[in-house]
Design a protein around this motif. Structure first.
Motif, PDB file in Angstrom:
ATOM      1  N   VAL A 196      17.792 -28.169-157.238  1.00 14.87           N
ATOM      2  CA  VAL A 196      18.727 -28.447-156.141  1.00 14.87           C
ATOM      3  C   VAL A 196      18.367 -27.525-154.986  1.00 14.87           C
ATOM      4  O   VAL A 196      18.401 -26.302-155.143  1.00 14.87           O
ATOM      5  CB  VAL A 196      20.183 -28.226-156.581  1.00 14.87           C
ATOM      6  CG1 VAL A 196      21.138 -28.548-155.434  1.00 14.87           C
ATOM      7  CG2 VAL A 196      20.511 -29.077-157.805  1.00 14.87           C
ATOM      8  N   PRO A 197      18.018 -28.064-153.827  1.00 12.60           N
ATOM      9  CA  PRO A 197      17.521 -27.206-152.737  1.00 12.60           C
ATOM     10  C   PRO A 197      18.542 -26.203-152.252  1.00 12.60           C
ATOM     11  O   PRO A 197      19.730 -26.512-152.114  1.00 12.60           O
ATOM     12  CB  PRO A 197      17.153 -28.207-151.640  1.00 12.60           C
ATOM     13  CG  PRO A 197      17.931 -29.436-151.943  1.00 12.60           C
ATOM     14  CD  PRO A 197      18.038 -29.483-153.446  1.00 12.60           C
ATOM     15  N   PHE A 198      18.054 -24.987-151.994  1.00  8.13           N
ATOM     16  CA  PHE A 198      18.906 -23.930-151.439  1.00  8.13           C
ATOM     17  C   PHE A 198      19.304 -24.243-150.006  1.00  8.13           C
ATOM     18  O   PHE A 198      20.452 -24.034-149.610  1.00  8.13           O
ATOM     19  CB  PHE A 198      18.163 -22.599-151.509  1.00  8.13           C
ATOM     20  CG  PHE A 198      18.818 -21.495-150.736  1.00  8.13           C
ATOM     21  CD1 PHE A 198      20.015 -20.948-151.165  1.00  8.13           C
ATOM     22  CD2 PHE A 198      18.244 -21.005-149.573  1.00  8.13           C
ATOM     23  CE1 PHE A 198      20.638 -19.925-150.449  1.00  8.13           C
ATOM     24  CE2 PHE A 198      18.849 -19.984-148.855  1.00  8.13           C
ATOM     25  CZ  PHE A 198      20.045 -19.447-149.292  1.00  8.13           C
ATOM     26  N   ALA A 199      18.370 -24.737-149.218  1.00  6.99           N
ATOM     27  CA  ALA A 199      18.646 -25.084-147.814  1.00  6.99           C
ATOM     28  C   ALA A 199      18.599 -26.613-147.692  1.00  6.99           C
ATOM     29  O   ALA A 199      19.370 -27.307-148.342  1.00  6.99           O
ATOM     30  CB  ALA A 199      17.650 -24.392-146.895  1.00  6.99           C
ATOM     31  N   SER A 200      17.701 -27.136-146.867  1.00  6.71           N
ATOM     32  CA  SER A 200      17.552 -28.590-146.733  1.00  6.71           C
ATOM     33  C   SER A 200      16.153 -28.974-147.182  1.00  6.71           C
ATOM     34  O   SER A 200      15.163 -28.531-146.595  1.00  6.71           O
ATOM     35  CB  SER A 200      17.789 -29.028-145.286  1.00  6.71           C
ATOM     36  OG  SER A 200      19.118 -28.760-144.891  1.00  6.71           O
ATOM     37  N   ALA A 201      16.093 -29.783-148.227  1.00  6.50           N
ATOM     38  CA  ALA A 201      14.800 -30.164-148.808  1.00  6.50           C
ATOM     39  C   ALA A 201      15.035 -31.349-149.738  1.00  6.50           C
ATOM     40  O   ALA A 201      16.177 -31.700-150.046  1.00  6.50           O
ATOM     41  CB  ALA A 201      14.196 -28.986-149.579  1.00  6.50           C
ATOM     42  N   ALA A 245      25.049 -23.696-157.302  1.00 12.86           N
ATOM     43  CA  ALA A 245      23.766 -24.399-157.184  1.00 12.86           C
ATOM     44  C   ALA A 245      23.973 -25.883-156.897  1.00 12.86           C
ATOM     45  O   ALA A 245      23.415 -26.755-157.561  1.00 12.86           O
ATOM     46  CB  ALA A 245      22.929 -24.201-158.450  1.00 12.86           C
ATOM     47  N   GLY A 246      24.759 -26.150-155.876  1.00 13.84           N
ATOM     48  CA  GLY A 246      25.049 -27.534-155.505  1.00 13.84           C
ATOM     49  C   GLY A 246      24.477 -27.906-154.156  1.00 13.84           C
ATOM     50  O   GLY A 246      23.953 -27.069-153.416  1.00 13.84           O
ATOM     51  N   ALA A 292      24.917 -30.441-161.288  1.00 17.58           N
ATOM     52  CA  ALA A 292      25.294 -31.835-161.037  1.00 17.58           C
ATOM     53  C   ALA A 292      26.773 -31.941-160.694  1.00 17.58           C
ATOM     54  O   ALA A 292      27.171 -32.730-159.833  1.00 17.58           O
ATOM     55  CB  ALA A 292      24.974 -32.691-162.258  1.00 17.58           C
ATOM     56  N   GLY A 293      27.599 -31.133-161.382  1.00 25.08           N
ATOM     57  CA  GLY A 293      29.022 -31.141-161.067  1.00 25.08           C
ATOM     58  C   GLY A 293      29.313 -30.667-159.663  1.00 25.08           C
ATOM     59  O   GLY A 293      30.207 -31.185-158.985  1.00 25.08           O
ATOM     60  N   GLY A 347      24.870 -30.584-165.849  1.00 31.33           N
ATOM     61  CA  GLY A 347      24.104 -31.215-166.921  1.00 31.33           C
ATOM     62  C   GLY A 347      23.241 -32.368-166.470  1.00 31.33           C
ATOM     63  O   GLY A 347      22.855 -33.211-167.279  1.00 31.33           O
ATOM     64  N   GLY A 348      22.903 -32.418-165.176  1.00 31.87           N
ATOM     65  CA  GLY A 348      21.986 -33.446-164.690  1.00 31.87           C
ATOM     66  C   GLY A 348      22.517 -34.861-164.803  1.00 31.87           C
ATOM     67  O   GLY A 348      21.740 -35.824-164.861  1.00 31.87           O
ATOM     68  N   PHE A 349      23.833 -35.014-164.859  1.00 30.74           N
ATOM     69  CA  PHE A 349      24.485 -36.322-165.035  1.00 30.74           C
ATOM     70  C   PHE A 349      24.064 -36.995-166.331  1.00 30.74           C
ATOM     71  O   PHE A 349      24.165 -38.212-166.481  1.00 30.74           O
ATOM     72  CB  PHE A 349      24.221 -37.246-163.831  1.00 30.74           C
ATOM     73  CG  PHE A 349      24.734 -36.704-162.539  1.00 30.74           C
ATOM     74  CD1 PHE A 349      26.085 -36.702-162.246  1.00 30.74           C
ATOM     75  CD2 PHE A 349      23.855 -36.157-161.606  1.00 30.74           C
ATOM     76  CE1 PHE A 349      26.569 -36.173-161.052  1.00 30.74           C
ATOM     77  CE2 PHE A 349      24.320 -35.627-160.410  1.00 30.74           C
ATOM     78  CZ  PHE A 349      25.680 -35.640-160.139  1.00 30.74           C
TER      79      PHE A 349
END
Length: 304
Positions: A217-222, A189-190, A155-156, A64-66
């Motif tokens: 939320v980036p899949f790799a590094s971004a 998706a974390g 977010a969690g 929930g995006g915090f």
């Protein structure tokens, strides 16, 4: 770290993405009071538990995006907690402080990097406090404290991954949580701040669901939310792909569910895939096997 006895590598390529009734008991506890926030957790236990049972646990942190979300959403968190009771687990869903709720900058590119890091820290603290409550009440709750799977979505999942793998970075009083340990991780998706904090000493069997085109939320590094470098919220994160690569290097069990073209909808609880997830945890967490699985799906063009 325990010594594995079996190692498998499995690669699956699939093109195209292809009501439950459970019998269980629910109890609600307050695990912390912080300022105006009374933080609770719901404990779902199998109805047929015996007095001397000590069961593994899924400890879940909603997304929930915090700024939104609830621990007891009927069609998501509660349904997941009820599901795991059919697999011989206790399902626990927690509330936590929604520190970005009502803020002018939210949690996107206008939210300063320092505020994002502080949000991750406080979410991690809330999660660890919930885990400590579970540990401290292990007898009453009938849980096996050596078999706690840390899980969360969006977010969690960020809160969980940073709490589990970057505890030494974010947490000042590590002694307070010395009895808290985790046996596995379930992330939808974390991402975490730095995958280099995953080492042979803390690497755990980990399930990762993520879309390659996730725009939040980036899949790799971004950068988080793909913010440009001049934005206040520019913060590099390591997502599921980077985490899986690190776990592969460490010869640790993982299950990467990768959807080519998938976006942030992979943060939704994958009810049709949970049997495979808990089969993985049964083999790796409960029976110490090392299985490395990559499931690659191509999203259909007409799917949202």
């Amino acid at each position: 770290m325990r010594q594995p006895n079996i190692k498998y590598k499995l690669f699956i390529l699939i093109f195209g993405i292809t009501s439950f009734v459970w019998s269980q008991n629910k109890a609600t506890y307050t695990y912390a009071i912080k300022g105006s926030d009374t933080l609770k957790l719901d404990v779902h236990s199998p109805e047929n538990m015996k007095p001397n049972d000590s069961l593994p646990v899924l400890l879940w942190m909603h997304g929930g995006g915090f700024s939104g979300g609830t621990r007891d959403n009927t069609h998501h968190e509660q349904k997941l907690a009820e599901y795991v009771t059919t697999k011989g687990y206790i399902g626990i869903s927690i509330s936590y402080r929604l520190l970005r709720k009502g803020t002018e900058t939210g949690f996107g590119c206008d939210c300063p990097k320092a505020d994002k890091l502080e949000t991750f820290k406080q979410a991690g603290l809330d999660y660890l406090d919930a885990a400590k409550f579970v540990f401290d009440n292990k007898t009453e709750l009938q849980i096996d404290p050596t078999k706690i799977i840390a899980g969360g979505s969006s977010a969690g999942a960020e809160g969980v991954l940073n709490a589990v793998y970057m505890k030494s970075f974010f947490i000042d009083d590590l002694e307070h949580y010395k009895d808290v340990s985790f046996a596995g991780v379930f992330s939808l998706a974390g991402a975490l701040v730095n995958a280099e904090y995953i080492t042979k000493h803390n690497a755990l069997p980990t399930v990762l669901f993520h879309g390659t085109d996730d725009n939040l939320v980036p899949f790799a590094s971004a950068p988080h939310h793909y913010c440009s470098p001049e934005k206040p919220g520019y913060l590099l994160l390591d997502g599921s792909e980077t985490i899986a690569v690190k776990l592969d290097e460490l010869e640790t069990a993982y299950y990467l569910h990768k959807v080519i073209g998938g976006r942030h909808e992979l943060s939704s609880i994958p009810f049709d895939g949970l049997d495979a997830v808990f089969e993985f945890f049964d083999k790796t967490v409960l029976h110490d096997e090392v299985i490395q699985t990559k499931k690659i799906i191509t999203k259909k063009s007409n799917q949202n």
